[in-house]
Design an enzyme around this catalytic site. Structure first.
Site, PDB file in Angstrom:
ATOM      1  N   MET A 183      -4.555   3.104  -8.988  1.00  0.00           N
ATOM      2  CA  MET A 183      -4.895   1.511  -9.052  1.00  0.00           C
ATOM      3  C   MET A 183      -5.883   1.244  -8.073  1.00  0.00           C
ATOM      4  O   MET A 183      -6.398   0.111  -8.269  1.00  0.00           O
ATOM      5  CB  MET A 183      -3.620   0.994  -8.688  1.00  0.00           C
ATOM      6  CG  MET A 183      -2.567   0.935  -9.910  1.00  0.00           C
ATOM      7  SD  MET A 183      -0.987   0.034  -9.802  1.00  0.00           S
ATOM      8  CE  MET A 183      -0.283   0.514  -8.314  1.00  0.00           C
ATOM      9  N   HIS A 214       4.152   9.554   7.006  1.00  0.00           N
ATOM     10  CA  HIS A 214       5.406   9.044   6.706  1.00  0.00           C
ATOM     11  C   HIS A 214       6.338   9.824   7.024  1.00  0.00           C
ATOM     12  O   HIS A 214       7.683   9.333   6.948  1.00  0.00           O
ATOM     13  CB  HIS A 214       5.121   8.705   5.190  1.00  0.00           C
ATOM     14  CG  HIS A 214       4.778   7.446   4.959  1.00  0.00           C
ATOM     15  ND1 HIS A 214       5.286   6.296   4.984  1.00  0.00           N
ATOM     16  CD2 HIS A 214       3.628   7.097   4.019  1.00  0.00           C
ATOM     17  CE1 HIS A 214       4.691   5.385   4.521  1.00  0.00           C
ATOM     18  NE2 HIS A 214       3.485   5.706   3.779  1.00  0.00           N
ATOM     19  N   ASP A 272       5.873  -5.066  -6.814  1.00  0.00           N
ATOM     20  CA  ASP A 272       4.745  -4.460  -7.177  1.00  0.00           C
ATOM     21  C   ASP A 272       3.561  -5.354  -7.484  1.00  0.00           C
ATOM     22  O   ASP A 272       2.206  -5.213  -7.144  1.00  0.00           O
ATOM     23  CB  ASP A 272       4.926  -3.810  -8.519  1.00  0.00           C
ATOM     24  CG  ASP A 272       5.469  -2.401  -8.540  1.00  0.00           C
ATOM     25  OD1 ASP A 272       5.424  -1.736  -7.492  1.00  0.00           O
ATOM     26  OD2 ASP A 272       6.335  -1.939  -9.374  1.00  0.00           O
ATOM     27  N   GLY A 289      -1.676   8.709  -2.784  1.00  0.00           N
ATOM     28  CA  GLY A 289      -0.535   9.756  -2.461  1.00  0.00           C
ATOM     29  C   GLY A 289       0.898   8.880  -2.454  1.00  0.00           C
ATOM     30  O   GLY A 289       1.019   7.936  -2.523  1.00  0.00           O
ATOM     31  N   GLU A 330       4.416   0.923   6.111  1.00  0.00           N
ATOM     32  CA  GLU A 330       3.252   1.387   6.158  1.00  0.00           C
ATOM     33  C   GLU A 330       2.200   0.800   7.183  1.00  0.00           C
ATOM     34  O   GLU A 330       1.213   1.457   7.446  1.00  0.00           O
ATOM     35  CB  GLU A 330       2.608   0.457   4.819  1.00  0.00           C
ATOM     36  CG  GLU A 330       3.277   0.967   3.479  1.00  0.00           C
ATOM     37  CD  GLU A 330       3.221   2.255   3.186  1.00  0.00           C
ATOM     38  OE1 GLU A 330       2.205   3.007   3.934  1.00  0.00           O
ATOM     39  OE2 GLU A 330       3.638   3.020   2.345  1.00  0.00           O
ATOM     40  N   GLN A 368       7.507   7.938 -10.203  1.00  0.00           N
ATOM     41  CA  GLN A 368       7.056   7.227  -9.306  1.00  0.00           C
ATOM     42  C   GLN A 368       8.123   6.146  -8.957  1.00  0.00           C
ATOM     43  O   GLN A 368       8.344   5.036  -9.776  1.00  0.00           O
ATOM     44  CB  GLN A 368       5.795   6.611  -9.536  1.00  0.00           C
ATOM     45  CG  GLN A 368       5.062   5.612  -8.408  1.00  0.00           C
ATOM     46  CD  GLN A 368       5.107   6.164  -6.818  1.00  0.00           C
ATOM     47  OE1 GLN A 368       4.824   7.606  -6.905  1.00  0.00           O
ATOM     48  NE2 GLN A 368       5.359   5.280  -5.956  1.00  0.00           N
ATOM     49  N   HIS A 411      -2.071  10.338   6.041  1.00  0.00           N
ATOM     50  CA  HIS A 411      -1.228   9.162   5.898  1.00  0.00           C
ATOM     51  C   HIS A 411       0.286   9.798   5.412  1.00  0.00           C
ATOM     52  O   HIS A 411       1.336   9.090   5.962  1.00  0.00           O
ATOM     53  CB  HIS A 411      -2.054   8.157   4.780  1.00  0.00           C
ATOM     54  CG  HIS A 411      -1.014   6.924   4.706  1.00  0.00           C
ATOM     55  ND1 HIS A 411      -1.209   5.928   5.437  1.00  0.00           N
ATOM     56  CD2 HIS A 411      -0.002   6.553   3.765  1.00  0.00           C
ATOM     57  CE1 HIS A 411      -0.694   4.763   4.779  1.00  0.00           C
ATOM     58  NE2 HIS A 411       0.254   5.314   3.955  1.00  0.00           N
ATOM     59  N   GLU A 412       0.149  10.259   4.316  1.00  0.00           N
ATOM     60  CA  GLU A 412       1.568  10.915   3.624  1.00  0.00           C
ATOM     61  C   GLU A 412       2.204  11.871   4.654  1.00  0.00           C
ATOM     62  O   GLU A 412       3.735  11.658   4.708  1.00  0.00           O
ATOM     63  CB  GLU A 412       1.190  11.264   2.318  1.00  0.00           C
ATOM     64  CG  GLU A 412       0.478  10.899   1.079  1.00  0.00           C
ATOM     65  CD  GLU A 412       0.768   9.393   1.256  1.00  0.00           C
ATOM     66  OE1 GLU A 412       1.899   8.899   1.288  1.00  0.00           O
ATOM     67  OE2 GLU A 412      -0.136   8.677   0.667  1.00  0.00           O
ATOM     68  N   GLU A 455       4.430   9.715  -0.607  1.00  0.00           N
ATOM     69  CA  GLU A 455       4.969  10.429   0.623  1.00  0.00           C
ATOM     70  C   GLU A 455       6.598  11.140   0.436  1.00  0.00           C
ATOM     71  O   GLU A 455       7.326  11.082   1.319  1.00  0.00           O
ATOM     72  CB  GLU A 455       5.033   9.667   1.698  1.00  0.00           C
ATOM     73  CG  GLU A 455       6.324   8.328   1.547  1.00  0.00           C
ATOM     74  CD  GLU A 455       5.576   7.202   1.333  1.00  0.00           C
ATOM     75  OE1 GLU A 455       6.255   5.904   1.178  1.00  0.00           O
ATOM     76  OE2 GLU A 455       4.473   7.116   0.649  1.00  0.00           O
ATOM     77  N   ASN A 456       6.724  11.555  -1.001  1.00  0.00           N
ATOM     78  CA  ASN A 456       8.257  11.952  -0.951  1.00  0.00           C
ATOM     79  C   ASN A 456       8.351  13.333  -0.014  1.00  0.00           C
ATOM     80  O   ASN A 456       7.418  14.279   0.105  1.00  0.00           O
ATOM     81  CB  ASN A 456       8.007  12.602  -2.456  1.00  0.00           C
ATOM     82  CG  ASN A 456       7.645  11.554  -3.500  1.00  0.00           C
ATOM     83  OD1 ASN A 456       8.240  10.615  -3.648  1.00  0.00           O
ATOM     84  ND2 ASN A 456       6.765  11.901  -4.442  1.00  0.00           N
ATOM     85  N   TYR A 486      -0.057  -2.703   5.419  1.00  0.00           N
ATOM     86  CA  TYR A 486      -0.698  -1.368   6.060  1.00  0.00           C
ATOM     87  C   TYR A 486      -1.609  -1.711   7.146  1.00  0.00           C
ATOM     88  O   TYR A 486      -1.428  -1.390   8.353  1.00  0.00           O
ATOM     89  CB  TYR A 486      -1.532  -0.721   5.034  1.00  0.00           C
ATOM     90  CG  TYR A 486      -0.889  -0.043   3.623  1.00  0.00           C
ATOM     91  CD1 TYR A 486      -0.545   1.199   3.597  1.00  0.00           C
ATOM     92  CD2 TYR A 486      -0.554  -0.877   2.694  1.00  0.00           C
ATOM     93  CE1 TYR A 486      -0.257   1.596   2.495  1.00  0.00           C
ATOM     94  CE2 TYR A 486       0.254  -0.362   1.571  1.00  0.00           C
ATOM     95  CZ  TYR A 486       0.210   1.025   1.276  1.00  0.00           C
ATOM     96  OH  TYR A 486       1.085   1.605   0.296  1.00  0.00           O
TER      97      TYR A 486
END
Length: 631
Positions: free
Chosen positions: A578, A303, A379, A273, A322, A126, A299-300, A275-276, A387
């Site tokens: 999280m 992106h 972070d 998620g 976002e 990540q 959402h992903e 978005e890779n 967002y």
């Protein structure tokens, strides 16, 4: 000469990296990656080159011909990590041989017992926002867009997936140099999987997962990957991914990444998620059997245009990723499910935004869209503000000029800045050129540089019949609860009992979104008898939908409702997302001494299951709690 990003050592006078060739050997016994990164620069350069690293051991640095280059590692900084200084001599590429740390912030290594199949170990990355530097030395800023190739050396019974196109697999490690890192390595028990990424991406979109991974096609361009015990349910849950992709293309133009594949990760994945490109990472908490996780997939996917195709230049401009993506996600949902359903999504976003504005009341800088994150860990200040405030700002622009004109603007924006990383000022310049009267209609400065929400935000506050109905039930709940609690009057035939009957009738067709809006609108702390009545009637703490379950258990945590402590503990020991960890831990820590001690005990037991990013976030919550109340 100056840094181009508050979170990177990358210097404005140095050439940026255009391509990276990676050779990585994954040692699951030591939880270390041994590797070589060959960085190809945009031009030749003499003098120092600065690279970002975090907890990397550097073995050697050479030029393309293998000649040693002078290098040194500076003392580490808490947020940025360690500066790797390299002295180039009219070079256009540099090769770094390195080793990661077992505690690398981007990596989570899992034992077989921590996976769904319990058969093989697992590791995943990540990298957002600034964690790619803990995997390989790089200019770890979204301003530097790279293509890459990767040779990943792993145990033969494992499979690799990446945010890149799959090239092929070699079952036998023929080159001894590939295995020089480990004396215990038997080449005949290893395999090399090869990948290439031809579209330029920011380093934070580098993604890798290795483990007991299988796949099932669900469309021409879409495939679901998961561990074997989860693959059937995952394929069912995301069977509509191809249809969602086609709908997004109708709204935003051609999809530039060839494939849109989905990987369901182990429960410790810290986000809903990620978005890779080509390989979206998803939490298994979305698999509930009713395909209600469509908004996370939307959402992903969004992106792919706003975030991956056009990226924020720094974390100060995170809303460009976002805010745009949340707006685009809801356009996709509206086209699939209608205006009433998207109003529910907007309402949840509005409520979450209000909570985060309150959370940052002593640090209002982080309720702006354009922030200043110098000496701030991204972070630590991660929130719904970029967002949701970003989304509602774009809704406000749409409201001002009308959807047809705004859609023309949006498509031109995507076309103009494809495969670029931009800042807020670049966006505003483009906005003023394309919509020259927009400043007469919208106070743009108040949205971008103002704290909280400007007064005209009410123009785009979500409204619908469903929301009105839920709001009425919420207000009546508060009134009836106050009366019942003051008179200890909860029994059959009372007004409170009748209210529960009405709520049960109204909620008979509710889905997760309606329940979450209702629960999120209730007071954080509720009398225990009230919670008992809700739980007995609606079984909220055992809902199969995590959104409902965690919303109710959050109230129970803040209320110190001990009958729900076992359910809270099970949640915190089960998942690492999280979105669920933070409210549950926060509720316990702001509750009774017993609840606070429970939080500390659970974290001590569970933290090895959490991703390093999640560990850090929860540790910060614990550090801010009153230590005298923790025993």
């Amino acid at each position: 000469m100056a840094p181009i990003d508050p979170h990177s050592y990358t210097d404005s006078s140095h050439p940026l990296t255009k391509h990276v060739d990676l050779d990585l050997f994954l040692d699951f016994d030591t939880r270390v990656i041994y590797g070589t990164a060959l960085l190809r620069l945009e031009r030749q350069h003499s003098g120092e080159l600065y690279l970002d690293t975090r907890d990397l051991s550097i073995e050697k640095v050479t030029n393309a011909s293998g000649e040693p280059l002078q290098f040194c590692l500076e003392p580490p900084q808490e947020i940025k990590g360690t500066l790797l200084r390299i002295v180039l001599q009219n070079d256009s590429s540099v090769a770094v041989t390195f080793k990661t740390s077992p505690s690398a912030s981007a990596l989570q290594w899992l034992e077989p017992s921590q996976t769904a199949g319990k058969r093989l170990s697992y590791v995943y990355t990540q990298c957002q926002a600034i964690h790619a530097r803990s995997i390989f030395p790089c200019q770890d800023t979204p301003a530097s867009r790279i293509t890459y190739s990767a040779n990943i050396n792993v145990p033969r019974d494992m499979r690799v997936v990446m945010s890149a196109a799959y090239i092929g697999r070699s079952e036998i490690c023929a080159e001894e140099s590939k295995c020089r890192f480990s004396s215990a390595c038997n080449p005949n028990l290893r395999a090399i999987e090869k990948f290439t990424m031809k579209q330029p991406i920011p380093p934070y979109l580098f993604a890798l997962a290795v483990g007991d991974i299988v796949h099932q096609d669900v469309g021409i361009r879409t495939r679901v990957y998961a561990e074997p015990p989860m693959i059937k349910a995952a394929a069912y849950e995301f069977a509509n991914a191809e249809a969602i992709l086609k709908q997004a293309e109708m709204l935003f133009g051609p999809y530039d990444w060839e494939r849109f594949d989905l990987l369901i990760l182990p429960p410790s994945f810290p986000y809903g998620g990620m978005e890779n490109p080509r390989m979206v990472f998803l939490t298994p908490t979305l698999i509930v059997g009713d395909r209600s996780g469509v908004e996370v997939v939307a959402h992903e996917l969004a992106h792919s245009w706003t975030g991956n195709l056009i990226s924020n230049a720094t974390a100060n401009d995170f809303w460009l990723n976002e805010g745009f993506t949340t707006y685009a996600e809801r356009r996709i949902i509206e086209s699939l499910d209608g205006e009433e359903q998207v109003a529910l999504h907007l309402a949840l976003g509005w409520n979450g935004l209000q909570e985060d504005i309150e959370r940052f009341k002593t640090r209002p800088e982080f309720t702006k869209l354009k922030t200043n994150q110098e000496n701030v860990d991204p972070d630590e200040v991660y929130s719904q503000v970029p967002y949701e405030k970003g989304c509602f700002f774009l809704k406000r622009l749409e409201y001002a000029v009308g959807r047809p004109q705004f859609d023309i603007f949006l498509k031109k924006y995507i076309e103009t800045f494809r495969f670029q990383s931009i800042d807020t000022e670049t966006f505003l310049d483009f906005l003023n050129v394309q919509l020259p009267t927009i400043n007469e209609k919208v106070n743009i400065d108040a949205w971008i540089n103002g704290t909280g929400l400007p007064p005209d935000a009410d123009l785009v506050k979500p409204k619908s019949d469903i929301l009105e109905s839920i709001s009425n039930l919420t207000e009546r709940f508060k009134a009836e609860k106050r009366i019942a609690e003051s008179k200890a009057n909860f029994g059959e035939g009372t007004d409170w009992f009748l209210y529960l009957e009405i709520l049960e009738h109204e909620a008979r067709n509710w889905q997760a979104k309606e329940w979450k809006i209702f629960l999120d609108s209730l007071p954080k702390k509720v009398e225990h008898k009230t919670l008992e009545d809700l739980e007995n009637r609606f079984k909220l703490s055992t809902s199969c939908n995590w959104e409902i379950k965690v919303a109710f258990l959050t109230i129970a945590a803040y209320s110190g409702y001990e009958k729900c402590f076992p359910a809270i503990e099970t949640c915190l020991l089960t998942v690492g997302r999280m979105l669920y960890l933070k409210p549950l831990y926060a509720g316990l820590l702001e509750s009774t001494p017993e609840a606070r001690n429970l939080a500390l005990r659970i974290f001590t037991e569970a933290k090895s299951m959490y991703h390093p990013i999640a560990q850090g976030v929860i540790q910060t919550l614990l550090n801010k709690a009153d230590p005298q109340n923790l025993v």
